[in-house]
Design a protein around this motif. Sequence first.
Motif, PDB file in Angstrom:
ATOM      1  N   ILE A 262      -7.835  -2.005  -3.853  1.00 30.74           N
ATOM      2  CA  ILE A 262      -7.169  -1.325  -4.964  1.00 30.74           C
ATOM      3  C   ILE A 262      -8.127  -1.141  -6.147  1.00 30.74           C
ATOM      4  CG2 ILE A 262      -5.381  -1.696  -6.748  1.00 30.74           C
ATOM      5  CD1 ILE A 262      -3.619  -2.877  -4.429  1.00 30.74           C
ATOM      6  N   LYS A 263      -8.889  -2.193  -6.458  1.00 33.31           N
ATOM      7  CA  LYS A 263      -9.819  -2.099  -7.603  1.00 33.31           C
ATOM      8  C   LYS A 263     -10.830  -0.969  -7.394  1.00 33.31           C
ATOM      9  CE  LYS A 263      -9.821  -6.903  -8.901  1.00 33.31           C
ATOM     10  NZ  LYS A 263     -10.368  -8.115  -8.331  1.00 33.31           N
ATOM     11  N   GLU A 302       2.352  -5.229 -10.758  1.00 33.95           N
ATOM     12  CA  GLU A 302       2.273  -6.479 -11.514  1.00 33.95           C
ATOM     13  C   GLU A 302       3.537  -7.338 -11.281  1.00 33.95           C
ATOM     14  OE1 GLU A 302      -0.264  -7.492 -13.395  1.00 33.95           O
ATOM     15  OE2 GLU A 302       0.812  -9.317 -14.009  1.00 33.95           O
ATOM     16  N   THR A 303       4.706  -6.716 -11.349  1.00 29.35           N
ATOM     17  CA  THR A 303       5.948  -7.501 -11.237  1.00 29.35           C
ATOM     18  C   THR A 303       6.316  -7.833  -9.791  1.00 29.35           C
ATOM     19  OG1 THR A 303       7.151  -5.438 -11.468  1.00 29.35           O
ATOM     20  CG2 THR A 303       7.084  -6.822 -13.399  1.00 29.35           C
ATOM     21  N   THR A 304       6.042  -6.925  -8.865  1.00 32.08           N
ATOM     22  CA  THR A 304       6.508  -7.175  -7.486  1.00 32.08           C
ATOM     23  C   THR A 304       5.413  -7.712  -6.564  1.00 32.08           C
ATOM     24  OG1 THR A 304       5.883  -4.962  -6.772  1.00 32.08           O
ATOM     25  CG2 THR A 304       8.126  -5.232  -7.632  1.00 32.08           C
ATOM     26  N   LYS A 305       4.149  -7.551  -6.980  1.00 30.88           N
ATOM     27  CA  LYS A 305       2.985  -7.929  -6.136  1.00 30.88           C
ATOM     28  C   LYS A 305       2.899  -7.077  -4.853  1.00 30.88           C
ATOM     29  CE  LYS A 305       2.132 -11.195  -9.078  1.00 30.88           C
ATOM     30  NZ  LYS A 305       1.520 -10.637 -10.287  1.00 30.88           N
ATOM     31  N   VAL A 306       3.635  -5.977  -4.824  1.00 31.05           N
ATOM     32  CA  VAL A 306       3.516  -5.056  -3.679  1.00 31.05           C
ATOM     33  C   VAL A 306       2.179  -4.306  -3.815  1.00 31.05           C
ATOM     34  CG1 VAL A 306       4.485  -2.971  -2.601  1.00 31.05           C
ATOM     35  CG2 VAL A 306       6.010  -4.780  -3.402  1.00 31.05           C
ATOM     36  N   PRO A 307       1.329  -4.345  -2.776  1.00 27.55           N
ATOM     37  CA  PRO A 307      -0.016  -3.761  -2.885  1.00 27.55           C
ATOM     38  C   PRO A 307      -0.022  -2.239  -2.732  1.00 27.55           C
ATOM     39  CG  PRO A 307       0.275  -4.695  -0.713  1.00 27.55           C
ATOM     40  CD  PRO A 307       1.555  -4.967  -1.458  1.00 27.55           C
ATOM     41  N   ILE A 308       0.381  -1.577  -3.791  1.00 25.05           N
ATOM     42  CA  ILE A 308       0.480  -0.120  -3.777  1.00 25.05           C
ATOM     43  C   ILE A 308      -0.476   0.377  -4.857  1.00 25.05           C
ATOM     44  CG2 ILE A 308       2.574  -0.456  -5.153  1.00 25.05           C
ATOM     45  CD1 ILE A 308       3.665   2.092  -4.265  1.00 25.05           C
ATOM     46  N   CYS A 309      -1.208   1.419  -4.592  1.00 25.54           N
ATOM     47  CA  CYS A 309      -2.159   1.901  -5.605  1.00 25.54           C
ATOM     48  C   CYS A 309      -2.219   3.428  -5.579  1.00 25.54           C
ATOM     49  CB  CYS A 309      -3.535   1.290  -5.392  1.00 25.54           C
ATOM     50  SG  CYS A 309      -4.410   1.853  -3.925  1.00 25.54           S
ATOM     51  N   PHE A 310      -3.038   3.970  -6.470  1.00 25.17           N
ATOM     52  CA  PHE A 310      -3.117   5.432  -6.539  1.00 25.17           C
ATOM     53  C   PHE A 310      -4.553   5.896  -6.392  1.00 25.17           C
ATOM     54  CE2 PHE A 310      -4.241   4.106 -10.796  1.00 25.17           C
ATOM     55  CZ  PHE A 310      -5.257   4.975 -11.122  1.00 25.17           C
ATOM     56  N   LEU A 312      -6.641   9.974  -7.068  1.00 27.70           N
ATOM     57  CA  LEU A 312      -6.459  11.341  -7.573  1.00 27.70           C
ATOM     58  C   LEU A 312      -7.512  12.219  -6.922  1.00 27.70           C
ATOM     59  CD1 LEU A 312      -6.443  10.319 -11.355  1.00 27.70           C
ATOM     60  CD2 LEU A 312      -4.398  10.848 -10.009  1.00 27.70           C
ATOM     61  N   ASP A 313      -7.192  13.491  -6.715  1.00 29.32           N
ATOM     62  CA  ASP A 313      -8.289  14.403  -6.386  1.00 29.32           C
ATOM     63  C   ASP A 313      -8.543  15.228  -7.639  1.00 29.32           C
ATOM     64  OD1 ASP A 313      -6.187  16.123  -6.222  1.00 29.32           O
ATOM     65  OD2 ASP A 313      -6.216  16.293  -4.038  1.00 29.32           O
ATOM     66  N   ALA A 314      -9.185  16.385  -7.502  1.00 34.34           N
ATOM     67  CA  ALA A 314      -9.522  17.139  -8.706  1.00 34.34           C
ATOM     68  C   ALA A 314      -8.308  17.933  -9.175  1.00 34.34           C
ATOM     69  CB  ALA A 314     -10.702  18.048  -8.419  1.00 34.34           C
ATOM     70  N   GLY A 315      -7.280  17.223  -9.636  1.00 35.39           N
ATOM     71  CA  GLY A 315      -6.068  17.861 -10.100  1.00 35.39           C
ATOM     72  C   GLY A 315      -5.135  16.820 -10.687  1.00 35.39           C
ATOM     73  N   ALA A 316      -3.894  17.245 -10.971  1.00 38.13           N
ATOM     74  CA  ALA A 316      -2.941  16.362 -11.645  1.00 38.13           C
ATOM     75  C   ALA A 316      -2.097  15.546 -10.670  1.00 38.13           C
ATOM     76  CB  ALA A 316      -2.012  17.204 -12.512  1.00 38.13           C
ATOM     77  N   ASN A 317      -2.087  15.942  -9.390  1.00 39.01           N
ATOM     78  CA  ASN A 317      -1.237  15.242  -8.418  1.00 39.01           C
ATOM     79  C   ASN A 317      -1.724  13.828  -8.176  1.00 39.01           C
ATOM     80  OD1 ASN A 317       0.225  17.604  -8.153  1.00 39.01           O
ATOM     81  ND2 ASN A 317      -1.017  18.332  -6.423  1.00 39.01           N
ATOM     82  N   VAL A 318      -0.788  12.952  -7.805  1.00 38.32           N
ATOM     83  CA  VAL A 318      -1.152  11.551  -7.578  1.00 38.32           C
ATOM     84  C   VAL A 318      -0.932  11.202  -6.107  1.00 38.32           C
ATOM     85  CG1 VAL A 318      -0.721   9.151  -8.245  1.00 38.32           C
ATOM     86  CG2 VAL A 318      -0.432  10.976  -9.939  1.00 38.32           C
ATOM     87  N   HIS A 319      -1.928  10.636  -5.479  1.00 45.03           N
ATOM     88  CA  HIS A 319      -1.796  10.137  -4.106  1.00 45.03           C
ATOM     89  C   HIS A 319      -1.471   8.655  -4.188  1.00 45.03           C
ATOM     90  CE1 HIS A 319      -3.747  13.557  -1.822  1.00 45.03           C
ATOM     91  NE2 HIS A 319      -3.965  13.902  -3.076  1.00 45.03           N
ATOM     92  N   VAL A 320      -0.301   8.282  -3.679  1.00 47.02           N
ATOM     93  CA  VAL A 320       0.111   6.871  -3.713  1.00 47.02           C
ATOM     94  C   VAL A 320      -0.207   6.258  -2.347  1.00 47.02           C
ATOM     95  CG1 VAL A 320       1.984   5.277  -4.182  1.00 47.02           C
ATOM     96  CG2 VAL A 320       1.965   7.506  -5.303  1.00 47.02           C
ATOM     97  N   LEU A 321      -1.079   5.259  -2.354  1.00 43.14           N
ATOM     98  CA  LEU A 321      -1.550   4.656  -1.096  1.00 43.14           C
ATOM     99  C   LEU A 321      -0.928   3.285  -0.898  1.00 43.14           C
ATOM    100  CD1 LEU A 321      -5.397   5.447  -1.431  1.00 43.14           C
ATOM    101  CD2 LEU A 321      -3.657   6.812  -0.278  1.00 43.14           C
ATOM    102  N   TYR A 322      -0.480   2.995   0.312  1.00 48.00           N
ATOM    103  CA  TYR A 322       0.103   1.685   0.603  1.00 48.00           C
ATOM    104  C   TYR A 322       0.109   1.429   2.110  1.00 48.00           C
ATOM    105  CZ  TYR A 322       4.110   4.876   1.052  1.00 48.00           C
ATOM    106  OH  TYR A 322       4.927   5.933   1.386  1.00 48.00           O
ATOM    107  N   PRO A 323       0.086   0.136   2.493  1.00 49.42           N
ATOM    108  CA  PRO A 323       0.098  -0.174   3.925  1.00 49.42           C
ATOM    109  C   PRO A 323       1.503  -0.076   4.518  1.00 49.42           C
ATOM    110  CG  PRO A 323      -0.083  -2.204   2.655  1.00 49.42           C
ATOM    111  CD  PRO A 323      -0.071  -1.073   1.663  1.00 49.42           C
ATOM    112  N   GLU A 324       1.544   0.058   5.833  1.00 50.27           N
ATOM    113  CA  GLU A 324       2.805   0.181   6.584  1.00 50.27           C
ATOM    114  C   GLU A 324       3.800  -0.941   6.243  1.00 50.27           C
ATOM    115  OE1 GLU A 324       3.651   2.514   8.916  1.00 50.27           O
ATOM    116  OE2 GLU A 324       5.409   1.475   9.737  1.00 50.27           O
ATOM    117  N   SER A 325       3.271  -2.149   6.037  1.00 46.44           N
ATOM    118  CA  SER A 325       4.144  -3.320   5.839  1.00 46.44           C
ATOM    119  C   SER A 325       5.024  -3.224   4.590  1.00 46.44           C
ATOM    120  CB  SER A 325       3.299  -4.590   5.771  1.00 46.44           C
ATOM    121  OG  SER A 325       2.358  -4.451   4.728  1.00 46.44           O
TER     122      SER A 325
END
Length: 364
Positions: A262-263, A302-310, A312-325
């Motif tokens: 994530i970092k 921070e609150t849930t500790k669910v490992p979800i992150c973002f 970006l490509d060259a635009g305003a849209n956000v890609h939200v990345l997370y594992p299957e679990s």
Amino acid sequence: MTEKDFVPNPYTNLPSGGKVTWKAPSNIALVKYWGKKANQIPANPSISFTLDACATTTSVSYTKKEDISQLSFDLFFEGKPKEDFKPKILTFFERIEAYLPFLKAYHFKIETSNSFPHSSGIASSASGMAALALCLVEIERTINRDITDTFFKKKASFLARLGSGSACRSIEGDLIQWGEYAGISESSNLYGINYPFNVNAIFKNFHDSILLVHKGQKQVSSTVGHDLMHDHPYAERRFTQAHENLDKLKKVFESGNLDDFIKIVESEALTLHAMMMTSMPYFVLMKPDTLEIINKIWAFRETTKVPICFTLDAGANVHVLYPESVKEKAIQFIQDELVAHCENGHYICDRIGSGARKLIAHEG
Ligand code: PMV
């Protein structure tokens, strides 16, 4: 390999015509390519997840013609003639002609369509150029049956790169590295390769939910953005950082350490946009909703500790990345808190994919 290895021997026999169809996916970079040298050579190495649902399907019909002095093609996008895409395709054909000397011998009918809505703000250049390059190498394979599968994919990636840099990472799956990098001896500036090291199972079925924050045309194209990395005050440090992040990712991919993943990934996304904000002229592609989403992802993590992150490509849209679990939790969170920031509530659920495939006539 060098460019010369992609120049074929003279053809002995050209078929009169035919039709080929390929479907190629989009990809999302984890370490970003931003800045290039002549002939689409990247200023730094990059790595991406190949996507699955976001894809372009392209058919190319080819018919032998009398006049071999000029390139000739018609272009149809989603069933309709598309004149405004033609200059980009013509430039692409001119760039690749030395590597596909049969191009002037045929008239081509190119029919292309995307799985994602045209006005979604998702760049189709990666999947589009990859699908077209695959069709053209497929035609070459009917002329020269000796082309191996390995060479076929390398050449498709090599040609796709000449259409749009990141397109060279849209031929295969699921983790593709492009650009010379000391940590991978077989890495190349000319084409993408399959990431050659151990990858923890956690990364094998990662999800990417693409939040469509802004569907309009970007104010600054990625071509202009890449160019602004020349004479950029932070360019050299940034290029070095990309190498460092690839070093760090090697351990992360092996261990499956999501905190470190994530970092690196979020820092890469923000660094990409920081380069845009510190170019001269400077520009901002993020929108207020992009920042709202980022802040909500941080608070949720921070609150849930669910490992979800973002990312970006060259635009305003956000890609939200997370594992299957954590899929259920992530989708619930997206629906409860993030959809409100998407234009018309639109988002696309995608996941890591296995690369392009050839379609037979009746497939969609
Ligand atoms: O392939 P291009 O020239 O459209 O550049 C793409 C650049 C980024 O999407 C911002 C990063 C990347 O590595 O894909």
